[in-house]
Write an enzyme that holds these catalytic residues in place. Structure first.
Site, PDB file in Angstrom:
ATOM      1  N   HIS A 200     119.061  63.952   8.656  1.00 61.50           N
ATOM      2  CA  HIS A 200     120.324  64.029   9.393  1.00 61.50           C
ATOM      3  C   HIS A 200     121.458  63.527   8.490  1.00 61.50           C
ATOM      4  O   HIS A 200     121.416  62.392   8.000  1.00 61.50           O
ATOM      5  CB  HIS A 200     120.269  63.209  10.680  1.00 61.50           C
ATOM      6  CG  HIS A 200     121.503  63.353  11.512  1.00 61.50           C
ATOM      7  ND1 HIS A 200     121.598  64.247  12.567  1.00 61.50           N
ATOM      8  CD2 HIS A 200     122.714  62.766  11.409  1.00 61.50           C
ATOM      9  CE1 HIS A 200     122.817  64.189  13.075  1.00 61.50           C
ATOM     10  NE2 HIS A 200     123.513  63.296  12.401  1.00 61.50           N
ATOM     11  N   ALA A 201     122.464  64.368   8.282  1.00 56.38           N
ATOM     12  CA  ALA A 201     123.523  64.055   7.316  1.00 56.38           C
ATOM     13  C   ALA A 201     124.270  62.771   7.681  1.00 56.38           C
ATOM     14  O   ALA A 201     124.608  62.551   8.840  1.00 56.38           O
ATOM     15  CB  ALA A 201     124.508  65.214   7.239  1.00 56.38           C
ATOM     16  N   HIS A 231     132.774  67.201   6.529  1.00 51.64           N
ATOM     17  CA  HIS A 231     132.732  66.129   7.527  1.00 51.64           C
ATOM     18  C   HIS A 231     132.377  64.795   6.869  1.00 51.64           C
ATOM     19  O   HIS A 231     133.075  63.794   7.052  1.00 51.64           O
ATOM     20  CB  HIS A 231     131.729  66.466   8.633  1.00 51.64           C
ATOM     21  CG  HIS A 231     131.569  65.368   9.639  1.00 51.64           C
ATOM     22  ND1 HIS A 231     132.377  65.268  10.761  1.00 51.64           N
ATOM     23  CD2 HIS A 231     130.736  64.302   9.687  1.00 51.64           C
ATOM     24  CE1 HIS A 231     132.035  64.186  11.442  1.00 51.64           C
ATOM     25  NE2 HIS A 231     131.033  63.587  10.815  1.00 51.64           N
ATOM     26  N   GLU A 232     131.295  64.792   6.106  1.00 45.85           N
ATOM     27  CA  GLU A 232     130.834  63.532   5.502  1.00 45.85           C
ATOM     28  C   GLU A 232     131.835  63.028   4.458  1.00 45.85           C
ATOM     29  O   GLU A 232     132.048  61.822   4.326  1.00 45.85           O
ATOM     30  CB  GLU A 232     129.442  63.700   4.895  1.00 45.85           C
ATOM     31  CG  GLU A 232     128.361  64.173   5.882  1.00 45.85           C
ATOM     32  CD  GLU A 232     128.204  63.284   7.112  1.00 45.85           C
ATOM     33  OE1 GLU A 232     128.650  62.122   7.084  1.00 45.85           O
ATOM     34  OE2 GLU A 232     127.647  63.762   8.118  1.00 45.85           O
ATOM     35  N   HIS A 235     134.463  60.771   5.841  1.00 47.30           N
ATOM     36  CA  HIS A 235     134.050  59.359   5.892  1.00 47.30           C
ATOM     37  C   HIS A 235     134.193  58.712   4.511  1.00 47.30           C
ATOM     38  O   HIS A 235     134.702  57.601   4.369  1.00 47.30           O
ATOM     39  CB  HIS A 235     132.587  59.248   6.332  1.00 47.30           C
ATOM     40  CG  HIS A 235     132.331  59.641   7.762  1.00 47.30           C
ATOM     41  ND1 HIS A 235     133.010  59.094   8.829  1.00 47.30           N
ATOM     42  CD2 HIS A 235     131.451  60.524   8.306  1.00 47.30           C
ATOM     43  CE1 HIS A 235     132.554  59.609   9.957  1.00 47.30           C
ATOM     44  NE2 HIS A 235     131.609  60.495   9.669  1.00 47.30           N
ATOM     45  N   GLU A 259     135.679  60.002  12.384  1.00 45.41           N
ATOM     46  CA  GLU A 259     134.987  61.284  12.601  1.00 45.41           C
ATOM     47  C   GLU A 259     135.908  62.480  12.391  1.00 45.41           C
ATOM     48  O   GLU A 259     135.453  63.561  12.036  1.00 45.41           O
ATOM     49  CB  GLU A 259     134.404  61.341  14.011  1.00 45.41           C
ATOM     50  CG  GLU A 259     133.307  60.339  14.289  1.00 45.41           C
ATOM     51  CD  GLU A 259     132.188  60.366  13.258  1.00 45.41           C
ATOM     52  OE1 GLU A 259     131.967  61.422  12.631  1.00 45.41           O
ATOM     53  OE2 GLU A 259     131.556  59.316  13.072  1.00 45.41           O
ATOM     54  N   HIS A 360     121.314  60.789  17.575  1.00 49.49           N
ATOM     55  CA  HIS A 360     122.112  59.594  17.839  1.00 49.49           C
ATOM     56  C   HIS A 360     121.502  58.668  18.886  1.00 49.49           C
ATOM     57  O   HIS A 360     121.864  57.491  18.951  1.00 49.49           O
ATOM     58  CB  HIS A 360     123.533  59.992  18.256  1.00 49.49           C
ATOM     59  CG  HIS A 360     124.253  60.773  17.195  1.00 49.49           C
ATOM     60  ND1 HIS A 360     123.874  62.054  16.826  1.00 49.49           N
ATOM     61  CD2 HIS A 360     125.308  60.473  16.404  1.00 49.49           C
ATOM     62  CE1 HIS A 360     124.663  62.492  15.863  1.00 49.49           C
ATOM     63  NE2 HIS A 360     125.554  61.555  15.590  1.00 49.49           N
ATOM     64  N   TYR A 370     132.850  61.375  18.715  1.00 51.19           N
ATOM     65  CA  TYR A 370     132.949  62.810  18.403  1.00 51.19           C
ATOM     66  C   TYR A 370     133.783  63.540  19.452  1.00 51.19           C
ATOM     67  O   TYR A 370     134.516  64.473  19.149  1.00 51.19           O
ATOM     68  CB  TYR A 370     131.559  63.448  18.286  1.00 51.19           C
ATOM     69  CG  TYR A 370     130.684  62.788  17.248  1.00 51.19           C
ATOM     70  CD1 TYR A 370     130.910  62.969  15.888  1.00 51.19           C
ATOM     71  CD2 TYR A 370     129.636  61.954  17.623  1.00 51.19           C
ATOM     72  CE1 TYR A 370     130.110  62.347  14.932  1.00 51.19           C
ATOM     73  CE2 TYR A 370     128.826  61.329  16.681  1.00 51.19           C
ATOM     74  CZ  TYR A 370     129.067  61.529  15.337  1.00 51.19           C
ATOM     75  OH  TYR A 370     128.275  60.909  14.397  1.00 51.19           O
TER      76      TYR A 370
END
Ligand code: LSW
Ligand code: ZN
Length: 407
Positions: A200-201, A231-232, A235, A259, A360, A370
């Site tokens: 999971h990324a 997305h990552e 962060h 997020e 999650h 999210y």
């Protein structure tokens, strides 16, 4: 599929995304959900321990602690989330109704009856959280320029490293620095062959003050994984940008901000931008093309909203004790029905623990972040396009290369 071999989540997700056989999809759905059954007791114990920790810190329970990170009381935040959901729910209802009609067309009224929840395994995603994988079934104007980024990535021989470079390049084009050398040395971007890992990324601020930031994911050359990289990296750039702030300021303004950064950048991956980086060919602009594009966007961003809201609705009630262990699964499906309008196609009992099939839940990562992100990312996009001096329709705005927006 080899006899006797187990399919992993990526392979099962691939079946849900690509197969159009009702039974094949159901088998993949049921198989994955069965893996969560043995985690129920551990989850129940984790809830006890997590609540104990939250109470030692002075909160009523872990849910109250989670709701307390938004500069207002836990009660006020729950009300604010409700208010927000009320504003967007009409959009979801329309999309749901449209999707159900199209799916009924495909699978028949016995499988997808009018006025009833949609079978949860038919929406192209294990959790029915984003529906873009069944775009082919829902395309408003069939054949009007369905952009195939997956094919281009494969044809052009993209690997995980090069995809990440492409995503990095977008951030650099706005004025952000290049990623540090250690990011490339210490990240894990593909599935290792010699061991079992959590795929999971995720993005990790290991020691951002020394620029030690990393991504762990198992990427293949697909549009979905390119999107995940954006997305990552949101962060990661957030971590780098705040590294020299006092510790209390290292996180986001709230977790929804963290997020939303990468997803906001992703909203600038317009057909025009994709043309610029040669991932799609020329498209003939037309009203029908615009509608198709916006449907694809809705299947990702509107479809997600009830899912984004319900996950923590379930957990808040679990942590407070309002949902008791003997009701975990029934309460889960009641929320799934109420919010998403989906239902399991095979009988569920309290032997099952379907919430545990979503990363999650066992990882205990909050999820309301999210839901908030899927709203504010559009506000961010609008503000960035304004900063860039853009005048046209927001759906066509890309801030790629724009230093004013970057600033
Ligand atoms: C995150 N991962 O980065 C989490 C990891 N193909 O998928 O879950 O439900 C320790 C702390 C470990 C594109 C796709 C925190 C992990 C844009 C999905 C919002 C799956 C990619 C998963 C959290 C990426 C929804 N995203 C989900 C994640 C963690 C989502 C997206 C999403 C991501 C969510 O936050 N934007
Ligand atoms: Zn994230």
């Amino acid at each position: 599929k080899k006899a006797g071999s187990c399919r992993n989540i990526d392979q099962l997700s691939e079946t849900l995304a690509r197969s159009r056989s009702y039974d094949e999809q159901l088998e993949a759905w049921a198989g994955w959900h069965a893996t969560a059954r043995p985690t129920r007791n551990d989850y129940q114990r984790m809830v006890e321990l997590a609540n104990e920790g939250a109470r030692e810190l002075g909160y009523k329970d872990l849910g109250a602690q989670w709701r307390s990170g938004y500069d207002m009381s836990a009660e006020a935040f729950a009300a604010e989330a409700e208010r927000l959901y009320g504003q967007v729910q009409p959009l979801y209802k329309q999309l749901h109704c449209y999707a159900r009609a199209r799916l009924q067309n495909k699978y028949g009224a016995d499988k997808v009856p009018s006025g009833k929840p949609i079978p949860a395994h038919l929406l192209g995603n294990m959790w029915a959280q984003q529906w873009n994988k069944i775009y082919d079934l829902l395309e408003p104007y069939p054949g009007v320029a369905n952009l195939n980024v997956d094919q281009s990535l494969k044809d052009q021989g993209y690997d995980a490293q090069r995809m990440m470079k492409s995503a990095e390049n977008f951030y650099v084009s706005l004025g952000f620095p290049q990623l540090p050398g250690t990011f490339w040395e210490r990240s894990m971007l593909t599935r290792p062959q010699d061991r079992n890992v959590v795929c999971h990324a995720s993005a990790w601020d290991i020691d951002s003050r020394r620029k030690d930031v990393r991504i762990k994911m198992c990427a293949t050359p697909t549009e979905e994984d390119l999107t995940t990289m954006y997305h990552e990296l949101g962060h990661i750039y957030y971590d780098l940008w705040y590294a020299d702030q006092p510790f209390m300021f290292h996180g986001g303004a709230h977790d929804g901000f963290h997020e939303a950064i990468g997803d906001t950048i992703n909203l600038s991956m317009t057909p025009g931008y994709l043309r610029t980086i040669n991932l799609v060919g020329d498209v003939k602009p037309s009203q029908q093309f615009v509608i198709n594009q916006q449907m694809k966007m809705a299947l990702d961003k509107i479809a997600f909203l009830p899912f984004g809201k319900l996950i923590d609705e379930w957990r808040w009630k679990v942590f407070s004790g309002e949902i008791r262990p003997e009701n975990y699964n029934a309460a889960w499906w009641e929320l799934r029905r109420q919010y998403q309008g989906v239902a399991p196609a095979v009988a569920r009992t309290e032997e099952d623990f379907d919430p545990g099939a979503k990363y999650h839940i066992p990882a205990n990562v909050p999820y309301t972040r999210y839901f908030l992100s899927f709203i504010i990312q559009f506000q961010f996009h609008k503000a960035l396009c304004q900063a860039a001096g853009y005048k046209g329709p927001l759906s066509e705005c890309s801030i790629y290369g724009n230093k004013e927006a970057g600033k």
